[in-house]
Design a protein around this motif. Structure first.
Motif, PDB file in Angstrom:
ATOM      1  N   PHE A  38       0.825  -1.207   0.000  1.00  0.00           N
ATOM      2  CA  PHE A  38       0.000   0.000   0.000  1.00  0.00           C
ATOM      3  C   PHE A  38       0.864   1.264   0.000  1.00  0.00           C
ATOM      4  N   ALA A  39       1.986   1.216   0.685  1.00  0.00           N
ATOM      5  CA  ALA A  39       2.894   2.366   0.676  1.00  0.00           C
ATOM      6  C   ALA A  39       3.440   2.599  -0.728  1.00  0.00           C
ATOM      7  N   ALA A  40       3.793   1.535  -1.443  1.00  0.00           N
ATOM      8  CA  ALA A  40       4.289   1.675  -2.813  1.00  0.00           C
ATOM      9  C   ALA A  40       3.210   2.254  -3.723  1.00  0.00           C
ATOM     10  N   ILE A  41       1.963   1.826  -3.522  1.00  0.00           N
ATOM     11  CA  ILE A  41       0.856   2.398  -4.297  1.00  0.00           C
ATOM     12  C   ILE A  41       0.731   3.892  -3.998  1.00  0.00           C
ATOM     13  N   PHE A  67       6.319   1.882  -9.293  1.00  0.00           N
ATOM     14  CA  PHE A  67       5.897   1.699  -7.902  1.00  0.00           C
ATOM     15  C   PHE A  67       4.635   0.847  -7.823  1.00  0.00           C
ATOM     16  N   MET A  68       3.714   1.032  -8.740  1.00  0.00           N
ATOM     17  CA  MET A  68       2.479   0.232  -8.745  1.00  0.00           C
ATOM     18  C   MET A  68       2.794  -1.243  -9.005  1.00  0.00           C
ATOM     19  N   TRP A 104      -7.061 -13.966  -1.508  1.00  0.00           N
ATOM     20  CA  TRP A 104      -7.977 -12.923  -1.974  1.00  0.00           C
ATOM     21  C   TRP A 104      -7.434 -11.533  -1.677  1.00  0.00           C
ATOM     22  N   ILE A 105      -6.918 -11.355  -0.477  1.00  0.00           N
ATOM     23  CA  ILE A 105      -6.364 -10.049  -0.099  1.00  0.00           C
ATOM     24  C   ILE A 105      -5.202  -9.689  -1.008  1.00  0.00           C
ATOM     25  N   GLY A 112      -5.608  -4.181  -7.828  1.00  0.00           N
ATOM     26  CA  GLY A 112      -5.819  -2.748  -7.644  1.00  0.00           C
ATOM     27  C   GLY A 112      -4.619  -1.931  -8.078  1.00  0.00           C
ATOM     28  N   ALA A 113      -3.426  -2.417  -7.762  1.00  0.00           N
ATOM     29  CA  ALA A 113      -2.206  -1.703  -8.162  1.00  0.00           C
ATOM     30  C   ALA A 113      -2.070  -1.680  -9.676  1.00  0.00           C
ATOM     31  N   ILE A 114      -2.354  -2.792 -10.317  1.00  0.00           N
ATOM     32  CA  ILE A 114      -2.247  -2.850 -11.778  1.00  0.00           C
ATOM     33  C   ILE A 114      -3.306  -1.971 -12.432  1.00  0.00           C
ATOM     34  N   ILE A 115      -4.520  -1.974 -11.896  1.00  0.00           N
ATOM     35  CA  ILE A 115      -5.582  -1.116 -12.437  1.00  0.00           C
ATOM     36  C   ILE A 115      -5.203   0.349 -12.279  1.00  0.00           C
TER      37      ILE A 115
END
Length: 130
Positions: A38-41, A67-68, A104-105, A112-115
């Motif tokens: 999440f920090a990288a996102i 980063f994503m 799942w998580i 989410g990161a790729i999107i």
């Protein structure tokens, strides 16, 4: 009960408790890697927002995308390490994390990161209207 039987039972109990502590440590480590993802996102989004006007114009997008993608790698890697470790252990006194839930998580964070990385490339430039 003999003294040797008591010592054997105590050693077995300590081993079970150590395995339970290790299960909890694996769970904490997984959570730590998810926080890192999440920090990288967040860094990727912030970089794109703050440095969107770099020259050449695509440079901020490339760095944010890196980063994503790194966040996706962190999430999937954490899931694989956690599930591999948890399959080798048997919980005794604690509830073991649910492996499908960990999957799942991790996959949701990675997706989410790729999107978001794709959205960075498809979004209109901030402040330029195009």
């Amino acid at each position: 009960m003999t003294e040797d039987e008591i010592k054997s039972q105590d050693a077995s109990s300590r081993t079970h408790l150590a395995e339970d502590r290790t299960i909890m440590a694996v769970e904490r480590t997984f959570a730590g890697w998810m926080r890192t993802a999440f920090a990288a996102i967040g860094i990727g989004i912030a970089f794109r927002a703050l440095f969107g006007e770099l020259d050449p114009p695509w440079l901020a997008r490339v760095i944010a995308t890196m980063f994503m993608l790194l966040a996706a790698v962190f999430a999937i890697g954490a899931e694989r390490r956690a599930c591999r470790a948890l399959t080798r252990m048997n919980p005794h006194e604690v509830d073991s994390p649910d492996m499908p839930r960990l999957k799942w998580i991790a996959y949701a964070v990675a997706a989410g990161a790729i999107i978001l990385a794709i959205a960075i490339w498809l979004a209109r430039d901030i402040g330029t209207g195009g």
